[in-house]
Structures are given as structure tokens and as C-alpha cells.
Motif scaffolding. Structure first.
Motif, PDB file in Angstrom:
ATOM      1  N   TYR A  41      -0.362  -7.436   3.734  1.00 50.37           N
ATOM      2  CA  TYR A  41       0.064  -6.173   3.150  1.00 50.37           C
ATOM      3  C   TYR A  41       1.232  -5.580   3.911  1.00 50.37           C
ATOM      4  CZ  TYR A  41      -2.490  -4.033   7.017  1.00 50.37           C
ATOM      5  OH  TYR A  41      -2.935  -3.678   8.266  1.00 50.37           O
ATOM      6  N   ARG A  42       1.936  -4.699   3.225  1.00 49.09           N
ATOM      7  CA  ARG A  42       2.937  -3.810   3.806  1.00 49.09           C
ATOM      8  C   ARG A  42       2.568  -2.401   3.376  1.00 49.09           C
ATOM      9  NH1 ARG A  42       7.231  -6.932   1.223  1.00 49.09           N
ATOM     10  NH2 ARG A  42       7.258  -8.847   2.389  1.00 49.09           N
ATOM     11  N   ILE A  43       3.092  -1.429   4.067  1.00 55.71           N
ATOM     12  CA  ILE A  43       2.765  -0.036   3.772  1.00 55.71           C
ATOM     13  C   ILE A  43       4.048   0.721   3.436  1.00 55.71           C
ATOM     14  CG2 ILE A  43       1.799   2.099   4.704  1.00 55.71           C
ATOM     15  CD1 ILE A  43       0.184   0.223   6.667  1.00 55.71           C
ATOM     16  N   THR A  44       3.985   1.490   2.359  1.00 51.22           N
ATOM     17  CA  THR A  44       5.081   2.378   1.983  1.00 51.22           C
ATOM     18  C   THR A  44       4.535   3.797   1.979  1.00 51.22           C
ATOM     19  OG1 THR A  44       6.102   0.676   0.603  1.00 51.22           O
ATOM     20  CG2 THR A  44       6.782   2.948   0.208  1.00 51.22           C
ATOM     21  N   GLN A  58       7.772   2.341  -7.355  1.00 53.05           N
ATOM     22  CA  GLN A  58       9.021   1.685  -7.774  1.00 53.05           C
ATOM     23  C   GLN A  58       9.584   0.821  -6.658  1.00 53.05           C
ATOM     24  OE1 GLN A  58      11.253   5.130  -8.955  1.00 53.05           O
ATOM     25  NE2 GLN A  58      10.374   5.157 -11.016  1.00 53.05           N
ATOM     26  N   TYR A  59       9.554   1.323  -5.442  1.00 53.57           N
ATOM     27  CA  TYR A  59      10.036   0.558  -4.293  1.00 53.57           C
ATOM     28  C   TYR A  59       9.217  -0.714  -4.118  1.00 53.57           C
ATOM     29  CZ  TYR A  59      11.686  -0.447   0.427  1.00 53.57           C
ATOM     30  OH  TYR A  59      12.247  -1.059   1.519  1.00 53.57           O
ATOM     31  N   ALA A  60       7.886  -0.583  -4.215  1.00 48.11           N
ATOM     32  CA  ALA A  60       7.000  -1.742  -4.033  1.00 48.11           C
ATOM     33  C   ALA A  60       7.237  -2.784  -5.125  1.00 48.11           C
ATOM     34  CB  ALA A  60       5.547  -1.284  -4.039  1.00 48.11           C
ATOM     35  N   ILE A 119       5.990  -0.884   7.947  1.00 50.86           N
ATOM     36  CA  ILE A 119       5.883   0.411   7.277  1.00 50.86           C
ATOM     37  C   ILE A 119       7.272   0.839   6.821  1.00 50.86           C
ATOM     38  CG2 ILE A 119       5.304   2.858   7.522  1.00 50.86           C
ATOM     39  CD1 ILE A 119       3.301   2.063   9.697  1.00 50.86           C
ATOM     40  N   THR A 120       7.373   1.205   5.555  1.00 52.69           N
ATOM     41  CA  THR A 120       8.588   1.800   5.031  1.00 52.69           C
ATOM     42  C   THR A 120       8.298   3.263   4.769  1.00 52.69           C
ATOM     43  OG1 THR A 120       9.292  -0.273   3.996  1.00 52.69           O
ATOM     44  CG2 THR A 120      10.289   1.758   3.167  1.00 52.69           C
ATOM     45  N   LEU A 121       9.114   4.133   5.335  1.00 53.06           N
ATOM     46  CA  LEU A 121       9.004   5.567   5.108  1.00 53.06           C
ATOM     47  C   LEU A 121      10.068   5.965   4.105  1.00 53.06           C
ATOM     48  CD1 LEU A 121       8.709   6.764   8.824  1.00 53.06           C
ATOM     49  CD2 LEU A 121       6.852   6.538   7.171  1.00 53.06           C
ATOM     50  N   ILE A 122       9.641   6.530   2.988  1.00 56.67           N
ATOM     51  CA  ILE A 122      10.590   7.010   1.984  1.00 56.67           C
ATOM     52  C   ILE A 122      10.645   8.529   2.077  1.00 56.67           C
ATOM     53  CG2 ILE A 122      11.147   7.187  -0.469  1.00 56.67           C
ATOM     54  CD1 ILE A 122       9.730   4.532  -0.912  1.00 56.67           C
ATOM     55  N   ILE A 141       0.864  -1.180   0.000  1.00 54.57           N
ATOM     56  CA  ILE A 141       0.000   0.000   0.000  1.00 54.57           C
ATOM     57  C   ILE A 141       0.901   1.230   0.000  1.00 54.57           C
ATOM     58  CG2 ILE A 141      -1.801   1.264   1.224  1.00 54.57           C
ATOM     59  CD1 ILE A 141      -2.509  -1.477   2.578  1.00 54.57           C
ATOM     60  N   VAL A 142       0.780   2.055  -1.040  1.00 59.66           N
ATOM     61  CA  VAL A 142       1.619   3.246  -1.198  1.00 59.66           C
ATOM     62  C   VAL A 142       0.782   4.480  -0.868  1.00 59.66           C
ATOM     63  CG1 VAL A 142       2.963   4.641  -2.814  1.00 59.66           C
ATOM     64  CG2 VAL A 142       3.083   2.138  -2.927  1.00 59.66           C
ATOM     65  N   ILE A 143       1.299   5.299   0.041  1.00 55.78           N
ATOM     66  CA  ILE A 143       0.613   6.509   0.491  1.00 55.78           C
ATOM     67  C   ILE A 143       1.575   7.687   0.378  1.00 55.78           C
ATOM     68  CG2 ILE A 143      -0.518   7.651   2.445  1.00 55.78           C
ATOM     69  CD1 ILE A 143      -1.003   4.784   3.593  1.00 55.78           C
ATOM     70  N   LEU A 144       1.119   8.778  -0.228  1.00 57.08           N
ATOM     71  CA  LEU A 144       1.921   9.996  -0.315  1.00 57.08           C
ATOM     72  C   LEU A 144       1.546  10.928   0.832  1.00 57.08           C
ATOM     73  CD1 LEU A 144       3.972  11.651  -1.999  1.00 57.08           C
ATOM     74  CD2 LEU A 144       1.997  12.647  -3.185  1.00 57.08           C
ATOM     75  N   ASN A 145       2.551  11.475   1.492  1.00 53.96           N
ATOM     76  CA  ASN A 145       2.326  12.410   2.601  1.00 53.96           C
ATOM     77  C   ASN A 145       3.078  13.702   2.332  1.00 53.96           C
ATOM     78  OD1 ASN A 145       1.501  12.861   5.571  1.00 53.96           O
ATOM     79  ND2 ASN A 145       3.683  13.374   5.533  1.00 53.96           N
ATOM     80  N   TRP A 146       2.438  14.811   2.629  1.00 50.51           N
ATOM     81  CA  TRP A 146       3.099  16.114   2.660  1.00 50.51           C
ATOM     82  C   TRP A 146       2.413  16.935   3.736  1.00 50.51           C
ATOM     83  CZ3 TRP A 146       1.576  21.238   1.356  1.00 50.51           C
ATOM     84  CH2 TRP A 146       2.614  22.163   1.412  1.00 50.51           C
TER      85      TRP A 146
END
Length: 179
Positions: A33-36, A97-99, A77-80, A7-12
Motif C-alpha cells: 500500500y501507499r498512503i495519500t 483522483q490522485y490514486a 505518503i503523499t500529502l495533498i 489508502i486515502v485519508i482526509l485531514n482537517w
């Protein structure tokens, strides 16, 4: 079969919304699942706030930079840290891309950080995607946050309640491209 979904989530500058999204994801059922989370250079300490929340939830959390080698089953959770505000598309692309670089990930689910999901949402999406090898993308039924009885979009398409019809708006031209 229980496929793994990243699961890819964009944060700002949205740690509060992102954490509410994460809290709803913790209730998901039936799918691994994993979360990025990709952070677009937040100035509100989002990365440390999210990492602290994950620690309090006893979830493993890993901070990486774009281009770092993914490690399968390394963290919940992976924080990029994107290092800059890359905008919506490029900001999400680092997570995608990471996922996709993880050999054990079968699906990627892109979510906005202000999304709250129901516990069976991901299971239903995976079931639908797995039902037909020709499906390359699935979208969800999206309801308004303040009034969940009102549908905002269906499968990524706008929903016309008067006509009970859905479609995609391409430069003010509607097409029934969603299924």
C-alpha cells in the motif's frame, strides 16, 4: 498476487488523529500500500506535523497540490494540500483522483483520519474484493473506539444488535443494500 492499494485519508486540523491512524496502518500485513493524505487547509500545521512524523518513521513523504502528476512508487505518503476546506466529498476526491491516476494502483481504500485499523483489515478487504469480479465496493466492520466490543457499523451499514440485521438508512427508510 499482491495488489497495490492506495489508502486515502482526509485531514482537517487533526494531525494527532491522523498520526494515530498512520501508526495503525504501519502494522498492516499481507498487502502492499501507499498512503495519500488530503489536507483541507488545516490551520494547526497538520501538514508539517505529519511530514515530520513520517520522517521520524523513516518513511518517504511528498507534498503535492491537486492536479499534480502522480509519480508511481515515489513516496510512502503523499500529502495533498487542497489549499481550501473543500468539505468531505471534494476533499477526498482529490486523493481518489490522485490514486486512480497511478497505473500500478488496483484498489483505493478511503479512511477517516480518526480510524484505527487492525493488522489484517486491508488484507481481508482485498481478498473479498478479488473473490468476485462483480464487487465494486467493500465496507468494513466498524467498532467504537472506546469499547471495541460494540459494533457501530457493518460494511458501511448500520447494525441492529436486537435484530442481528444490517441495512442502509436512506431518508429514514432502511434497505438491505450491503453484502
Amino acid at each position: 498476487m499482491n495488489p497495490l492499494v492506495n489508502i486515502v485519508i482526509l485531514n482537517w486540523n487533526g494531525a494527532v488523529d491522523t498520526i494515530e491512524c498512520l501508526e495503525s496502518l504501519r502494522k498492516l500485513q499481507g498487502v502492499s500500500y501507499r498512503i495519500t493524505i488530503c489536507d483541507n487547509a488545516s490551520t494547526d500545521n497538520s501538514l508539517s506535523i505529519i511530514a515530520r512524523w513520517a520522517e521520524q518513521q523513516q518513511m518517504t513523504c511528498r507534498l503535492v497540490k491537486p492536479g499534480d502528476e502522480p509519480k508511481a512508487a515515489c513516496a510512502d505518503i503523499t500529502l495533498i494540500d487542497n489549499g481550501a476546506n473543500l468539505g468531505f466529498a471534494a476533499g477526498n476526491n482529490t486523493g481518489i483522483q490522485y490514486a486512480l491516476a497511478q497505473v500500478d494502483v488496483e484498489y483505493v481504500w478511503l479512511l477517516n483520519n480518526d480510524t484505527v485499523v487492525e493488522s489484517d483489515t486491508l488484507e481481508n478487504l482485498v481478498r473479498r474484493a478479488a473473490s468476485d469480479a462483480n464487487i465494486g465496493i467493500c465496507g468494513s466492520l466498524i467498532k467504537f473506539y472506546d469499547d471495541r466490543s460494540i459494533i457501530q457499523a457493518v460494511g458501511g451499514c448500520r447494525f441492529n444488535t436486537f435484530k442481528a440485521w444490517r441495512g442502509v438508512n436512506f431518508h429514514n427508510h432502511w434497505a438491505t443494500a450491503c453484502s
